[in-house]
Design a protein around this motif. Structure first.
Motif: not given
Length: 189
Positions: A20, A22, A24, A43, A53-55, A57-58, A63
């Protein structure tokens, strides 16, 4: 070293897919880099160059109500930026390299990775790609305590000053004259 381009960048931040984390970068628009971190915490922030981008939670339900989830310490103005800066401490480029590697490990602890020596070179090469986007003169900040500059990130990270809803969220802010990046990992205990 592999040349920095869209493909090498995507492969480099791919090391954070299994966590987990993020990862970017956004364009630097403020003299105070912490205000650009605020932009990164949102986000839906796209990469400054349109790159990957590595996210994780997208698209997550949290969110919908809060576009900044999981972050809670948001440097949204000068006072809040001061508060955020109190939680991070400058580290050297070599330390940033090691922290980038550590943030990709399953427990955010290189010492617990059984086959680390076998994967070390590949992980360090990916960290070098991330760092190559931030030329000499760039600055790096970690939330791993007042002694962050003296830590060996290939040893267990003993503390962090949280900026999220989680109890453990070590991270790195990367600051150049033109871009600001973050690599932030989360563990919920």
């Amino acid at each position: 070293m592999t040349e920095l381009d869209e493909r090498s960048w995507a492969e480099a931040i791919g090391m954070y897919e299994r966590r987990h984390t993020i990862a970017k970068v956004t364009a630097r628009k403020h003299e105070d880099w912490a205000l650009d971190v605020y932009t990164l915490m949102r986000g839906d922030t796209a990469d400054a160059r349109g790159w990957r981008v590595n996210d994780p939670y997208a698209g997550e339900p949290e969110r919908r109500d809060n576009p900044f989830h999981p972050f809670t310490v948001l440097p949204s103005g000068p006072a809040k930026a001061d508060e955020f800066r109190l939680r991070v401490f400058e580290i050297s480029r070599p330390s940033a390299r090691r922290l980038l590697v550590a943030l990709s490990t399953p427990w955010l602890d290189v010492e617990r990775v059984v086959d680390f020596e076998e994967s070390r070179v590949g992980l360090e090469e990916k960290a070098d790609i991330v760092l190559s986007r931030f030329p000499e003169g760039s600055r790096f900040y970690a939330n791993t305590g007042r002694n962050s500059a003296d830590l060996d990130y290939y040893k267990r990270i003993a503390s962090c000053t949280e900026v999220s809803v989680y109890t453990w969220d070590p991270g790195l802010v990367l600051v150049s004259e033109t871009e600001v990046g973050m690599v932030w990992s989360f563990i919920a205990w």
